[in-house]
Each structure stands twice: as C-alpha cells, then as structure tokens.
Design an enzyme around this catalytic site. Sequence first.
Site, PDB file in Angstrom:
ATOM      1  CD  GLN A 240      41.361  -5.257  20.911  1.00  0.00           C
ATOM      2  OE1 GLN A 240      41.090  -6.424  20.346  1.00  0.00           O
ATOM      3  NE2 GLN A 240      41.326  -5.418  22.245  1.00  0.00           N
ATOM      4  CG  HIS A 270      32.593 -15.970  30.404  1.00  0.00           C
ATOM      5  ND1 HIS A 270      31.644 -15.359  29.434  1.00  0.00           N
ATOM      6  CD2 HIS A 270      33.765 -15.547  29.850  1.00  0.00           C
ATOM      7  CE1 HIS A 270      32.469 -14.253  28.863  1.00  0.00           C
ATOM      8  NE2 HIS A 270      33.884 -14.619  28.789  1.00  0.00           N
ATOM      9  CG  ASP A 294      35.367 -10.444  28.639  1.00  0.00           C
ATOM     10  OD1 ASP A 294      35.837 -10.974  29.725  1.00  0.00           O
ATOM     11  OD2 ASP A 294      35.009 -10.806  27.579  1.00  0.00           O
ATOM     12  CG  ASP A 348      52.479 -11.375  22.878  1.00  0.00           C
ATOM     13  OD1 ASP A 348      51.590 -11.672  22.049  1.00  0.00           O
ATOM     14  OD2 ASP A 348      53.226 -12.457  23.080  1.00  0.00           O
ATOM     15  CB  ALA A 349      49.471 -14.630  25.940  1.00  0.00           C
ATOM     16  CG  ASP A 366      38.300 -15.940  27.022  1.00  0.00           C
ATOM     17  OD1 ASP A 366      37.805 -16.229  26.026  1.00  0.00           O
ATOM     18  OD2 ASP A 366      37.329 -15.039  27.810  1.00  0.00           O
TER      19      ASP A 366
END
EC number: 2.5.1.16
Length: 513
Positions: A240, A270, A294, A348-349, A366
Amino acid sequence: MTPPRAVEARAAWLLLATFLVAVAGLIYELIAATLSSYLLGDSVRQFSLVIGIFLSAMGVGAWLSRFVSDAFSGFVWAQILLGIVGGFLAPVLFLNYAWMGQVALPLYGALIAIGILSGMEIPLIARVLEQIGALKFRFENVLSVDYIGALVASLAFPLLVIPYLGLMSASLAFGGLNLAVAGLSLLVFREWATRVQVAVWAVAFVATLGALWQSERLVSVAEAELFEDDVILSEATSYQQITVTRYRDRVRLFLDHSIQFDSLDEHRYHEPLVHPAMALAPRARDILILGGGDGMAAREVLRYPEVQSVTLVDLDPRVTQLFRDHPDLSKLNDNALSDPRVTVVNEDAWRFLERETQIYDVVIIDLPDPKSIALSRLYTKQFYGLLAERLSGQGVFVTQAGSPFFARQAFWSVAETIESSRNPQRPGRGLQAVPYRSYVPSFGEWGFVLATFEPLTDRRIELPDGLSYLDDDVWRAAQIFDGDTDRVDAEPNTLQSHALMGYYLDGWDYWFR
C-alpha cells in the site's frame, strides 16, 4: 549487403529490445491499475477494467501496424511516444487528480494510447528482423522473449519497483527505458535514422531524465494538493501507499489515500472498538488483534493489568515498524508496540488463524473496509468460523464494521454474517452479535459488531480509568439505532457471494460519487 555478423548483432539487439519493451509495457499496465485502485477505489473492478482496456488496445495496435510502411521508423516512434506517455503517466494522473479531481478520463485515455503503441511493437520488430535478413528468425522466438519480459515485470513490480522507486519514479524510469531502447535502436540502425527522430528523442530523453531527477519534488507537489496538512512521511510498500500528515499536534494516517485515523478524534473509534469486548470478557489475559498496525488498539488493550500477552497481526511490516520506531508516531500509541507483552506478526490474518493453535480470550479485528475481494474475505462466514476456533469458551471478539449510515446495508451484512457463522459451542446455531456505533468526526457514524458464543445476559461494562470518551452511558446509547441506521435486510457475506463488497461500494457511491 550487411555482413552476417552485423545481421546477427542487430537481430540480437532487437530480441533484447523486445524483452525490455515487454517489461516496460507491463509495468505501465500495473502502474495504471494500481493508480486507479488508489484513486478510484474497488481494486477488483479497476484491475479488470485496466487489463481489459489495455489488451483490447494492444489488439488494435497490432492491427494498425500493418499500415506502417517503414517498420523501423514506426518502431522508433512507438518507443519515443511510449517513453513520453508511459513515462509521464503517474505524474500527470497524480497532478490532475490533485488539481482537478479528475482521473478516469486521463487514465483510460493514456492506457488506450499505451496499449495501441505496445501492440504495434512485436509486429514491427518482426518486420525489421525480416527486413535485415535475419534468416534464423522465428516469430515464436520474439513472442517467447516478450512473455519472459512480462513475467519479469510482474515479479519485479511488487518486490522491487514499488518498494524502491514508488509509482512516480517508476513511471518515469520505465519511460526512460523505452526512450533508451529508441536511442540505442537509432544508434544500431544509424543509416536508417532521421534527424527529426534523433532531435525528438533527445528532447524527450532529457525531459524524462529531468523529471526523474525532480520526481521527489513532483511527489511533494501532488501530495501538497491532495492532503490538507503537511506531509511528514510518504512511502510506497509492496502492500500500500503510506502517508502521514501533520498540522501542529494533529497527525493523520492515510493508507492508499484513505484516512485511517486522525489523532484529534481517534479515541472515539479505538475506545468503542476495544473496551466493550475487553470489559465483557470474563477473562482477558491473552489478546489477539488482527490489523491495527498503528498500535492504537494495542494501547487500549494494555490499560488492563490482567493482560499477559497481546499478539498483533498486521500484513504490512513497514506500518508496524513505523509505529514502533518513529518518535512522532510511537508516542501516539504510548509505545505500545515496544511493550514486552506485545508480539507483532506480519502476516495475512487468514493464514495466521489457519496455522495458529493458541486460544485467545478476546479478539479485536481492526481491518480495513471490505472494498476489495482480498479484504471482503476477512468478513465472511468462513473467516468468522475459523476465528471462533481460536476463542476460549467464554471468549469475545469484535470487528469494526463500517458506517451504518453511509453503508447501512454493508454494516448489517456484517451483523448477519456473524449471526449465521458456525458456533462451535452451540452446533447448528450461529454466533451472538451485538451491533453498536460511535460518531467519529473524521469518518462520520461508525459501527462495530461484538460477538459471543452465548447471549449476553448483562451488558453493563466496567471500564479502566483515563478514557476520554467511552463510559457506561455512552455504551448503552451506542446500541440504539435510529431510523437512518436501524437494521435492514442484508445477505451474509461468504467466499462465494462477497455480497458485503457490493453493499459497501454501492453505499459509499450513493453518498460520494
């Protein structure tokens, strides 16, 4: 008559040129597809359009090549024009989008031009090879070299081109490659070259090198127009485009030019994302965060003293590295990613859940919005069923679910998907879903869905000290939906249907396109 060795040398150069122009052509196609997905959204739709338009234009170019009387001259002009149009593709699109807000018309216009010129290359090279008397020439050799060039480009683009050059410099660099091919062809076939060709080539080559030298400044100019605040960081990774802006003490993160958080109001996102799940879980010792590179969600999780381990899984290692090591960014998450209880996994999740065997008390999802199939699959019944296998018996998971106002049907599709997902504690029944929402000025009305194996008999929550926004009254109000956001019929999201992606795109298009 040309000596045999000279013929062989020229034939070898033309085959090498075929390889080089094939690399450049596919790079332009990938740049166009990436830019269109960045600026127009919906990567599947944009990649499909770009590939279809480019291949069709190549077919037109191959047909038009028959009308070129001088094959060598046609090839050289094609390379010069490709160097100009392809080389300045990214700069023109970025600046046009920044100044005029328009990208589709110049994008597809340039793509058609590049496709036509690229389609003319192979037939013209084949005719030049025949013209110079390359007796060993076989047309399939040219095609084989062309396909090898395409393979090299497809591998180099995510691994080398984007991480080390970025879109702006890559576009100009490969424009320079086309112009280098034109220049060397004029040198190898100097007796066929004309003064006009040499002059135009020289001007284009110098202009491209100058733009490449100033590419960082071009990026700065475009970003200054695209973003309201000062750009303090801009990087392209294999996954990205990362952009961070700042105005005084206000920091914003953009991924692929879409805002991810604003430090001014991120607590309104959050805190609702993390604390209801943490407070409702009977035990909260082992926590899994999917996404959240983040570190903001991890910061909130670490407010609970009983937390023993936090595993954070985020695909892009550069994001987690920046929010761990960059002094201006790490302080936003209170150095959560440096906490010894936090383990960062860049994966990757879905793959992580497939190979992971640990059981977690709370899972916080998230992840980015489901605007592509790659992301939509992480909001499917199959994904939630896999996730449920990693939850403890009284575990809780929560996912961000988009806007119940701007993408209402998409939000309720997430709730429907969770409710129809496999419940390993209650075979034959789905998971229990608790939808709720929060107003985040940067995003608008935003929604979340909390999931458990058994219905919650008591939804009161006890929260840690120091929260800026969430309390029990806010939590109770968050579960009430008004006439514009209340439940509507929506299909569950599956790997076969990807209904959610359609709902999401239709909802945002309705309001903003």
